[in-house]
Design a protein around this motif. Structure first.
Motif, PDB file in Angstrom:
ATOM      1  N   LEU A 156       3.738  33.437  43.551  1.00  0.00           N
ATOM      2  CA  LEU A 156       3.025  32.466  42.715  1.00  0.00           C
ATOM      3  C   LEU A 156       2.361  31.332  43.493  1.00  0.00           C
ATOM      4  O   LEU A 156       1.366  30.764  43.026  1.00  0.00           O
ATOM      5  CB  LEU A 156       3.987  31.867  41.682  1.00  0.00           C
ATOM      6  CG  LEU A 156       4.397  32.787  40.523  1.00  0.00           C
ATOM      7  CD1 LEU A 156       5.512  32.137  39.712  1.00  0.00           C
ATOM      8  CD2 LEU A 156       3.205  33.088  39.627  1.00  0.00           C
ATOM      9  N   PHE A 157       2.912  30.971  44.657  1.00  0.00           N
ATOM     10  CA  PHE A 157       2.464  29.745  45.302  1.00  0.00           C
ATOM     11  C   PHE A 157       1.770  30.007  46.636  1.00  0.00           C
ATOM     12  O   PHE A 157       2.094  30.958  47.347  1.00  0.00           O
ATOM     13  CB  PHE A 157       3.647  28.803  45.520  1.00  0.00           C
ATOM     14  CG  PHE A 157       4.316  28.359  44.253  1.00  0.00           C
ATOM     15  CD1 PHE A 157       3.634  27.575  43.339  1.00  0.00           C
ATOM     16  CD2 PHE A 157       5.616  28.740  43.955  1.00  0.00           C
ATOM     17  CE1 PHE A 157       4.231  27.168  42.154  1.00  0.00           C
ATOM     18  CE2 PHE A 157       6.224  28.340  42.782  1.00  0.00           C
ATOM     19  CZ  PHE A 157       5.525  27.556  41.877  1.00  0.00           C
ATOM     20  N   ASP A 158       0.829  29.117  46.945  1.00  0.00           N
ATOM     21  CA  ASP A 158       0.167  29.134  48.248  1.00  0.00           C
ATOM     22  C   ASP A 158       1.217  28.900  49.334  1.00  0.00           C
ATOM     23  O   ASP A 158       2.002  27.956  49.255  1.00  0.00           O
ATOM     24  CB  ASP A 158      -0.884  28.018  48.275  1.00  0.00           C
ATOM     25  CG  ASP A 158      -1.772  28.074  49.515  1.00  0.00           C
ATOM     26  OD1 ASP A 158      -1.242  28.335  50.611  1.00  0.00           O
ATOM     27  OD2 ASP A 158      -2.981  27.846  49.379  1.00  0.00           O
ATOM     28  N   LEU A 159       1.228  29.753  50.359  1.00  0.00           N
ATOM     29  CA  LEU A 159       2.228  29.648  51.413  1.00  0.00           C
ATOM     30  C   LEU A 159       2.167  28.302  52.139  1.00  0.00           C
ATOM     31  O   LEU A 159       3.175  27.837  52.673  1.00  0.00           O
ATOM     32  CB  LEU A 159       2.068  30.795  52.413  1.00  0.00           C
ATOM     33  CG  LEU A 159       2.425  32.196  51.889  1.00  0.00           C
ATOM     34  CD1 LEU A 159       2.252  33.223  52.991  1.00  0.00           C
ATOM     35  CD2 LEU A 159       3.846  32.234  51.343  1.00  0.00           C
ATOM     36  N   LYS A 160       1.015  27.666  52.169  1.00  0.00           N
ATOM     37  CA  LYS A 160       0.895  26.376  52.848  1.00  0.00           C
ATOM     38  C   LYS A 160       1.667  25.283  52.123  1.00  0.00           C
ATOM     39  O   LYS A 160       2.044  24.269  52.709  1.00  0.00           O
ATOM     40  CB  LYS A 160      -0.577  25.981  52.963  1.00  0.00           C
ATOM     41  CG  LYS A 160      -1.384  26.900  53.882  1.00  0.00           C
ATOM     42  CD  LYS A 160      -2.845  26.474  53.920  1.00  0.00           C
ATOM     43  CE  LYS A 160      -3.665  27.393  54.825  1.00  0.00           C
ATOM     44  NZ  LYS A 160      -5.094  27.023  54.846  1.00  0.00           N
ATOM     45  N   ARG A 161       1.906  25.486  50.805  1.00  0.00           N
ATOM     46  CA  ARG A 161       2.632  24.490  50.016  1.00  0.00           C
ATOM     47  C   ARG A 161       3.952  25.028  49.488  1.00  0.00           C
ATOM     48  O   ARG A 161       4.578  24.402  48.631  1.00  0.00           O
ATOM     49  CB  ARG A 161       1.772  24.022  48.835  1.00  0.00           C
ATOM     50  CG  ARG A 161       0.523  23.268  49.218  1.00  0.00           C
ATOM     51  CD  ARG A 161      -0.160  22.636  48.008  1.00  0.00           C
ATOM     52  NE  ARG A 161      -0.565  23.633  47.026  1.00  0.00           N
ATOM     53  CZ  ARG A 161      -1.680  24.349  47.085  1.00  0.00           C
ATOM     54  NH1 ARG A 161      -2.518  24.176  48.097  1.00  0.00           N
ATOM     55  NH2 ARG A 161      -1.982  25.230  46.147  1.00  0.00           N
ATOM     56  N   VAL A 162       4.380  26.189  49.977  1.00  0.00           N
ATOM     57  CA  VAL A 162       5.549  26.828  49.382  1.00  0.00           C
ATOM     58  C   VAL A 162       6.833  26.043  49.643  1.00  0.00           C
ATOM     59  O   VAL A 162       7.770  26.089  48.842  1.00  0.00           O
ATOM     60  CB  VAL A 162       5.690  28.288  49.897  1.00  0.00           C
ATOM     61  CG1 VAL A 162       6.204  28.330  51.328  1.00  0.00           C
ATOM     62  CG2 VAL A 162       6.585  29.107  48.969  1.00  0.00           C
ATOM     63  N   GLY A 163       6.891  25.291  50.752  1.00  0.00           N
ATOM     64  CA  GLY A 163       8.083  24.483  51.011  1.00  0.00           C
ATOM     65  C   GLY A 163       8.318  23.469  49.908  1.00  0.00           C
ATOM     66  O   GLY A 163       9.414  23.363  49.354  1.00  0.00           O
ATOM     67  N   GLY A 164       7.281  22.724  49.573  1.00  0.00           N
ATOM     68  CA  GLY A 164       7.402  21.711  48.520  1.00  0.00           C
ATOM     69  C   GLY A 164       7.618  22.321  47.150  1.00  0.00           C
ATOM     70  O   GLY A 164       8.453  21.848  46.366  1.00  0.00           O
ATOM     71  N   ASN A 165       6.872  23.385  46.848  1.00  0.00           N
ATOM     72  CA  ASN A 165       7.006  24.007  45.524  1.00  0.00           C
ATOM     73  C   ASN A 165       8.363  24.670  45.339  1.00  0.00           C
ATOM     74  O   ASN A 165       8.981  24.563  44.271  1.00  0.00           O
ATOM     75  CB  ASN A 165       5.882  25.027  45.307  1.00  0.00           C
ATOM     76  CG  ASN A 165       4.545  24.355  45.046  1.00  0.00           C
ATOM     77  OD1 ASN A 165       4.474  23.331  44.374  1.00  0.00           O
ATOM     78  ND2 ASN A 165       3.470  24.910  45.587  1.00  0.00           N
ATOM     79  N   ALA A 166       8.836  25.372  46.359  1.00  0.00           N
ATOM     80  CA  ALA A 166      10.150  26.016  46.257  1.00  0.00           C
ATOM     81  C   ALA A 166      11.250  24.973  46.093  1.00  0.00           C
ATOM     82  O   ALA A 166      12.260  25.225  45.420  1.00  0.00           O
ATOM     83  CB  ALA A 166      10.413  26.877  47.495  1.00  0.00           C
ATOM     84  N   SER A 167      11.059  23.803  46.684  1.00  0.00           N
ATOM     85  CA  SER A 167      12.083  22.759  46.571  1.00  0.00           C
ATOM     86  C   SER A 167      12.223  22.263  45.136  1.00  0.00           C
ATOM     87  O   SER A 167      13.293  21.770  44.755  1.00  0.00           O
ATOM     88  CB  SER A 167      11.763  21.591  47.509  1.00  0.00           C
ATOM     89  OG  SER A 167      10.615  20.873  47.082  1.00  0.00           O
ATOM     90  N   ILE A 168      11.162  22.382  44.327  1.00  0.00           N
ATOM     91  CA  ILE A 168      11.259  22.013  42.908  1.00  0.00           C
ATOM     92  C   ILE A 168      12.261  22.924  42.211  1.00  0.00           C
ATOM     93  O   ILE A 168      13.072  22.471  41.381  1.00  0.00           O
ATOM     94  CB  ILE A 168       9.886  22.120  42.210  1.00  0.00           C
ATOM     95  CG1 ILE A 168       8.851  21.228  42.900  1.00  0.00           C
ATOM     96  CG2 ILE A 168      10.007  21.783  40.730  1.00  0.00           C
ATOM     97  CD1 ILE A 168       9.105  19.761  42.756  1.00  0.00           C
ATOM     98  N   PHE A 169      12.236  24.203  42.538  1.00  0.00           N
ATOM     99  CA  PHE A 169      13.184  25.145  41.956  1.00  0.00           C
ATOM    100  C   PHE A 169      14.608  24.832  42.426  1.00  0.00           C
ATOM    101  O   PHE A 169      15.555  24.856  41.628  1.00  0.00           O
ATOM    102  CB  PHE A 169      12.801  26.580  42.329  1.00  0.00           C
ATOM    103  CG  PHE A 169      11.603  27.101  41.589  1.00  0.00           C
ATOM    104  CD1 PHE A 169      11.759  27.960  40.503  1.00  0.00           C
ATOM    105  CD2 PHE A 169      10.319  26.730  41.948  1.00  0.00           C
ATOM    106  CE1 PHE A 169      10.653  28.433  39.802  1.00  0.00           C
ATOM    107  CE2 PHE A 169       9.214  27.200  41.258  1.00  0.00           C
ATOM    108  CZ  PHE A 169       9.389  28.055  40.181  1.00  0.00           C
ATOM    109  N   THR A 170      14.753  24.546  43.716  1.00  0.00           N
ATOM    110  CA  THR A 170      16.071  24.197  44.249  1.00  0.00           C
ATOM    111  C   THR A 170      16.574  22.901  43.634  1.00  0.00           C
ATOM    112  O   THR A 170      17.762  22.770  43.309  1.00  0.00           O
ATOM    113  CB  THR A 170      16.003  24.050  45.779  1.00  0.00           C
ATOM    114  OG1 THR A 170      15.428  25.228  46.342  1.00  0.00           O
ATOM    115  CG2 THR A 170      17.377  23.835  46.368  1.00  0.00           C
ATOM    116  N   PHE A 171      15.690  21.944  43.455  1.00  0.00           N
ATOM    117  CA  PHE A 171      16.034  20.661  42.833  1.00  0.00           C
ATOM    118  C   PHE A 171      16.582  20.882  41.424  1.00  0.00           C
ATOM    119  O   PHE A 171      17.628  20.338  41.043  1.00  0.00           O
ATOM    120  CB  PHE A 171      14.779  19.794  42.779  1.00  0.00           C
ATOM    121  CG  PHE A 171      14.965  18.466  42.095  1.00  0.00           C
ATOM    122  CD1 PHE A 171      15.585  17.422  42.750  1.00  0.00           C
ATOM    123  CD2 PHE A 171      14.494  18.261  40.804  1.00  0.00           C
ATOM    124  CE1 PHE A 171      15.747  16.183  42.132  1.00  0.00           C
ATOM    125  CE2 PHE A 171      14.650  17.043  40.179  1.00  0.00           C
ATOM    126  CZ  PHE A 171      15.279  15.993  40.842  1.00  0.00           C
TER     127      PHE A 171
END
Length: 391
Positions: free
Chosen positions: A316-331
């Motif tokens: 679903l997410f651009d790999l360049k921003r996947v760190g920040g986006n994935a952290s929303i799920f972890t949060f």
């Protein structure tokens, strides 16, 4: 190149997860053995989780701006401090303090290793690479639990095991800087992350993840105590009970990774939530063999749900921003886990250690019911894709 990076990362991550998981479900038993109350145990786990909450988003965003391997090195050093601290004190307040340090370390590691994995996939052969990454993770995690049960049964003191684990984490800190792949960094405005996340489908599944993660709070505070006090298992039996169930997760992700292109991906989530919730409830049957069977069913469901989440994030997410986006799920998941820890620590002590497992299993089934309604709505309106995912 990517295959080699994935293999190195998978092996490294599986060793770290083995070390983390070896004592995770024994910590409640340990805290109980040093005469901490159920409320104190709940507070300790909750503090570790709450410290994670304030760390997740900065850590996730940092993984898009800094090299993930650098953050992994820092995280492993913090986890080493946590285990060394546990070996040195029985004081509630000091344990609470080092739990905060440990929570921060584990969170930075989780967000950084996940970010490194997503970026290393390069969106190619994602299901196969999840199978390798998660398969090794679950297999080694299960072995770690079994080994911990074995050594505890041989009367190796908790404190000695904590020191051994602390030293191994320091070794892994050095190894991380030598073996892990480098990642590209970039800068994005926070508004771009908001646009990525604030979509109906994404927001709905964040709710599902929150409800699903509540059962982690029950597990962290009462799972080990349920096995010890209710099922009357020895430490070795506890390790075998927990570890064998986790190892079945390795087989599960291998099967899913090979069959996912023949299935509708949402079915993986539906079946996963059903098996996870029902297994969590029925594992409270007070017969060890029957309980273990339902625990295996629960873990198979967890593996399927985790696979769905990881696969979805990678797609679903651009790999360049996947760190920040994935952290929303972890949060979101961490908030769910913290909620569970705060509720279920005192509940287990006062009502019995089986009760939190039943209640948290029910919240997972609630997540399933909401998922079915969501899928029905989107199928009906032709807004939810049921096509087989592309490679």
């Amino acid at each position: 190149m990517e295959n080699n990076s994935i293999t190195k990362l998978s092996i490294f991550n599986s060793i770290v997860k083995m070390l983390i998981a070896a004592m995770s479900f024994f910590l409640g038993v340990y805290y109980n053995s040093i005469e901490l109350t159920g409320t104190q145990i709940g507070i300790i786990f909750a503090l570790g989780t709450i410290s994670s909450i304030i760390t997740i988003l900065p850590s996730g965003l940092s993984n898009d701006r800094l090299k993930s391997k650098t953050l992994i090195g820092i995280s492993l050093a913090l986890i080493a401090i946590f285990y060394f601290g546990l070996s040195q004190t029985h004081d509630f307040y000091l344990i609470a303090l080092i739990s905060v340090i440990g929570g921060i370390g584990k969170t930075i590691y989780a967000t950084s290793s996940e970010s490194l994995f997503y970026k290393s996939t390069n969106k190619e052969h994602v299901s196969k690479r999840i199978g390798i990454y998660q398969g090794l993770n679950y297999f080694m995690t299960g072995l770690g639990m079994i080994a911990a049960g074995f050594f505890l049964e041989k009367d190796l003191a908790f404190e000695k095991i904590f020191i051994i684990i602390a030293v191994l984490f320091l070794v892994m800190t050095i190894i991380s800087q030598i073996t892990l792949p480098k990642t590209k960094t970039s800068q994005f405005p926070l508004l771009q992350y908001k646009k990525d996340i604030f979509r109906p489908k994404i927001l709905f599944f964040l709710l599902i993840i929150f409800l699903f993660a509540i059962h982690w709070g029950a597990e962290s505070t009462t799972y080990g105590l349920f096995l010890k006090e209710t099922l009357n298992l020895t430490k070795l039996q506890m390790g075998l009970y927990m570890g064998t169930a986790i190892i079945t997760m390795a087989l599960t992700v291998q099967i899913i990774s090979k069959k996912i292109h023949q299935w509708k991906t949402q079915y993986i989530l539906v079946v996963g939530l059903f098996m996870s919730g029902s297994g969590h409830i029925l594992m409270t049957i007070n017969k060890p063999i029957i309980s273990a069977i339902f625990r295996i069913i629960h873990e198979i469901g967890d593996a399927a749900t985790f696979f769905f989440i990881i696969y979805g994030i990678a797609q679903l997410f651009d790999l360049k921003r996947v760190g920040g986006n994935a952290s929303i799920f972890t949060f979101t998941a961490t908030i769910g886990s913290a909620t569970g820890a705060i509720i279920f620590g005192p509940m287990g002590e006062s009502l019995g250690y089986h009760v939190p497992l039943i209640v948290s299993g029910a919240t997972t089934l609630l997540a399933l019911a909401l998922t079915l309604q969501f899928l029905h709505h989107f199928d009906h309106n032709h807004e939810y894709s049921t096509n087989r995912p592309k490679r």
